[in-house]
Design a protein around this motif. Structure first.
Motif, PDB file in Angstrom:
ATOM      1  N   ILE A  16       0.840  -1.197   0.000  1.00  0.00           N
ATOM      2  CA  ILE A  16       0.000   0.000   0.000  1.00  0.00           C
ATOM      3  C   ILE A  16       0.879   1.253   0.000  1.00  0.00           C
ATOM      4  O   ILE A  16       0.669   2.174  -0.782  1.00  0.00           O
ATOM      5  N   VAL A  17       1.873   1.271   0.874  1.00  0.00           N
ATOM      6  CA  VAL A  17       2.766   2.437   0.983  1.00  0.00           C
ATOM      7  C   VAL A  17       3.551   2.626  -0.314  1.00  0.00           C
ATOM      8  O   VAL A  17       3.676   3.753  -0.816  1.00  0.00           O
ATOM      9  N   PHE A  18       4.060   1.551  -0.872  1.00  0.00           N
ATOM     10  CA  PHE A  18       4.811   1.606  -2.125  1.00  0.00           C
ATOM     11  C   PHE A  18       3.958   2.216  -3.239  1.00  0.00           C
ATOM     12  O   PHE A  18       4.399   3.139  -3.943  1.00  0.00           O
ATOM     13  N   ASP A  19       2.730   1.719  -3.376  1.00  0.00           N
ATOM     14  CA  ASP A  19       1.864   2.216  -4.446  1.00  0.00           C
ATOM     15  C   ASP A  19       1.476   3.678  -4.229  1.00  0.00           C
ATOM     16  O   ASP A  19       1.459   4.459  -5.184  1.00  0.00           O
ATOM     17  N   LEU A  20       1.175   4.070  -3.002  1.00  0.00           N
ATOM     18  CA  LEU A  20       0.838   5.466  -2.729  1.00  0.00           C
ATOM     19  C   LEU A  20       2.018   6.388  -3.042  1.00  0.00           C
ATOM     20  O   LEU A  20       1.832   7.517  -3.501  1.00  0.00           O
ATOM     21  N   SER A  21       3.227   5.905  -2.839  1.00  0.00           N
ATOM     22  CA  SER A  21       4.430   6.712  -3.070  1.00  0.00           C
ATOM     23  C   SER A  21       4.677   6.995  -4.546  1.00  0.00           C
ATOM     24  O   SER A  21       5.364   7.953  -4.882  1.00  0.00           O
ATOM     25  N   ARG A  22       4.124   6.174  -5.404  1.00  0.00           N
ATOM     26  CA  ARG A  22       4.322   6.396  -6.838  1.00  0.00           C
ATOM     27  C   ARG A  22       3.031   6.805  -7.548  1.00  0.00           C
ATOM     28  O   ARG A  22       2.936   6.795  -8.765  1.00  0.00           O
ATOM     29  N   ASP A  23       2.050   7.208  -6.748  1.00  0.00           N
ATOM     30  CA  ASP A  23       0.750   7.637  -7.266  1.00  0.00           C
ATOM     31  C   ASP A  23       0.807   9.120  -7.654  1.00  0.00           C
ATOM     32  O   ASP A  23       0.942   9.989  -6.795  1.00  0.00           O
ATOM     33  N   ILE A  24       0.707   9.380  -8.937  1.00  0.00           N
ATOM     34  CA  ILE A  24       0.788  10.747  -9.474  1.00  0.00           C
ATOM     35  C   ILE A  24      -0.331  11.625  -8.898  1.00  0.00           C
ATOM     36  O   ILE A  24      -0.104  12.776  -8.531  1.00  0.00           O
ATOM     37  N   ASP A  25      -1.534  11.082  -8.801  1.00  0.00           N
ATOM     38  CA  ASP A  25      -2.680  11.854  -8.318  1.00  0.00           C
ATOM     39  C   ASP A  25      -2.505  12.248  -6.850  1.00  0.00           C
ATOM     40  O   ASP A  25      -2.795  13.390  -6.473  1.00  0.00           O
ATOM     41  N   LEU A  26      -2.007  11.335  -6.025  1.00  0.00           N
ATOM     42  CA  LEU A  26      -1.777  11.646  -4.616  1.00  0.00           C
ATOM     43  C   LEU A  26      -0.673  12.695  -4.474  1.00  0.00           C
ATOM     44  O   LEU A  26      -0.768  13.600  -3.652  1.00  0.00           O
ATOM     45  N   HIS A  27       0.368  12.581  -5.297  1.00  0.00           N
ATOM     46  CA  HIS A  27       1.449  13.573  -5.255  1.00  0.00           C
ATOM     47  C   HIS A  27       0.898  14.976  -5.541  1.00  0.00           C
ATOM     48  O   HIS A  27       1.264  15.939  -4.869  1.00  0.00           O
ATOM     49  N   GLN A  28       0.014  15.065  -6.523  1.00  0.00           N
ATOM     50  CA  GLN A  28      -0.569  16.366  -6.855  1.00  0.00           C
ATOM     51  C   GLN A  28      -1.384  16.918  -5.686  1.00  0.00           C
ATOM     52  O   GLN A  28      -1.367  18.120  -5.432  1.00  0.00           O
ATOM     53  N   LYS A  29      -2.068  16.055  -4.949  1.00  0.00           N
ATOM     54  CA  LYS A  29      -2.814  16.507  -3.764  1.00  0.00           C
ATOM     55  C   LYS A  29      -1.862  17.051  -2.700  1.00  0.00           C
ATOM     56  O   LYS A  29      -2.164  18.030  -2.032  1.00  0.00           O
ATOM     57  N   SER A  44      -1.225  10.526 -14.543  1.00  0.00           N
ATOM     58  CA  SER A  44      -2.111  10.051 -13.477  1.00  0.00           C
ATOM     59  C   SER A  44      -1.821   8.572 -13.232  1.00  0.00           C
ATOM     60  O   SER A  44      -1.145   7.915 -14.026  1.00  0.00           O
ATOM     61  N   GLY A  45      -2.316   8.083 -12.105  1.00  0.00           N
ATOM     62  CA  GLY A  45      -2.126   6.678 -11.772  1.00  0.00           C
ATOM     63  C   GLY A  45      -0.739   6.396 -11.222  1.00  0.00           C
ATOM     64  O   GLY A  45      -0.049   7.301 -10.749  1.00  0.00           O
ATOM     65  N   LEU A  46      -0.343   5.127 -11.302  1.00  0.00           N
ATOM     66  CA  LEU A  46       0.921   4.667 -10.725  1.00  0.00           C
ATOM     67  C   LEU A  46       2.031   4.676 -11.767  1.00  0.00           C
ATOM     68  O   LEU A  46       1.940   3.995 -12.784  1.00  0.00           O
ATOM     69  N   ILE A  47       3.083   5.426 -11.494  1.00  0.00           N
ATOM     70  CA  ILE A  47       4.216   5.491 -12.415  1.00  0.00           C
ATOM     71  C   ILE A  47       5.008   4.185 -12.331  1.00  0.00           C
ATOM     72  O   ILE A  47       5.103   3.569 -11.264  1.00  0.00           O
ATOM     73  N   GLU A  48       5.547   3.748 -13.450  1.00  0.00           N
ATOM     74  CA  GLU A  48       6.283   2.491 -13.550  1.00  0.00           C
ATOM     75  C   GLU A  48       7.720   2.737 -14.000  1.00  0.00           C
ATOM     76  O   GLU A  48       8.054   3.824 -14.473  1.00  0.00           O
ATOM     77  N   GLU A  49       8.543   1.716 -13.881  1.00  0.00           N
ATOM     78  CA  GLU A  49       9.933   1.801 -14.324  1.00  0.00           C
ATOM     79  C   GLU A  49      10.004   2.179 -15.805  1.00  0.00           C
ATOM     80  O   GLU A  49       9.227   1.671 -16.615  1.00  0.00           O
ATOM     81  N   GLY A  50      10.915   3.102 -16.123  1.00  0.00           N
ATOM     82  CA  GLY A  50      11.110   3.540 -17.496  1.00  0.00           C
ATOM     83  C   GLY A  50      10.219   4.702 -17.900  1.00  0.00           C
ATOM     84  O   GLY A  50      10.444   5.320 -18.940  1.00  0.00           O
TER      85      GLY A  50
END
Length: 161
Positions: A16-29, A44-50
């Motif tokens: 949960i923590v890992f996914d929230l840390s790479r969540d573009i929408d949460l970062h914007q909040k 938006s969503g979860l950023i991935e490698e590359g």
């Protein structure tokens, strides 16, 4: 080069923590004070490698853009993003996650170098390092609150079933 080390203890599952840390929408909040918006790449969503994301925000009274790329990802233990274009001379952000009992320890290692030689170094020491640390602390608090609320909600739903 300046380095900021932060450890945040979060009472939630590592995934949960890992996914929230790479969540573009949460970062914007978390960056509403600077009006930070994802304007290119993954927006938006979860950023991935590359993948890359370009941010536009007003920092220190100046509208700036910053493009970062996720250069390494080991789910759910770490990911690293580096600046591709932006105001820093260089920037690297390591996001490290580890389980400790029922908690997740989220570690940020944020390394950056300002342009403008000696003037940039003085600006780092006097102002920028604290500015960036506070920026990360606000982001981390939202991740912590969101993760812990999610965990508490799931626990309550299981107990009432």
């Amino acid at each position: 080069m300046s380095t900021i080390y932060l450890d945040t203890v979060i009472k939630a599952d590592i995934q949960i923590v890992f996914d929230l840390s790479r969540d573009i929408d949460l970062h914007q909040k978390s960056t509403f004070k600077t009006g930070e918006k994802a304007i290119a790449g993954r927006t938006s969503g979860l950023i991935e490698e590359g993948e890359t994301v370009t941010w536009k925000a007003k920092h220190l009274g100046v509208v700036q853009t910053l493009t970062t790329k996720i250069i390494r990802m080991e789910k759910p233990n770490q990911f690293i993003d580096v600046m591709q274009k932006g105001a820093f001379k260089s920037m690297k952000h390591q996001h490290i996650f580890r389980r400790e009992g029922k908690n997740t320890i989220m570690t940020d290692i944020f390394e950056f170098q300002s342009p403008f030689g000696i003037i940039g170094k003085i600006f780092n020491k006097i102002f920028l390092k604290n500015y960036m640390k506070n920026f990360l602390l606000i982001r981390n608090q939202l991740i912590k609150t969101t993760a812990e609320n999610s965990t508490n909600r799931e626990r309550s739903e299981r107990q009432s079933s």
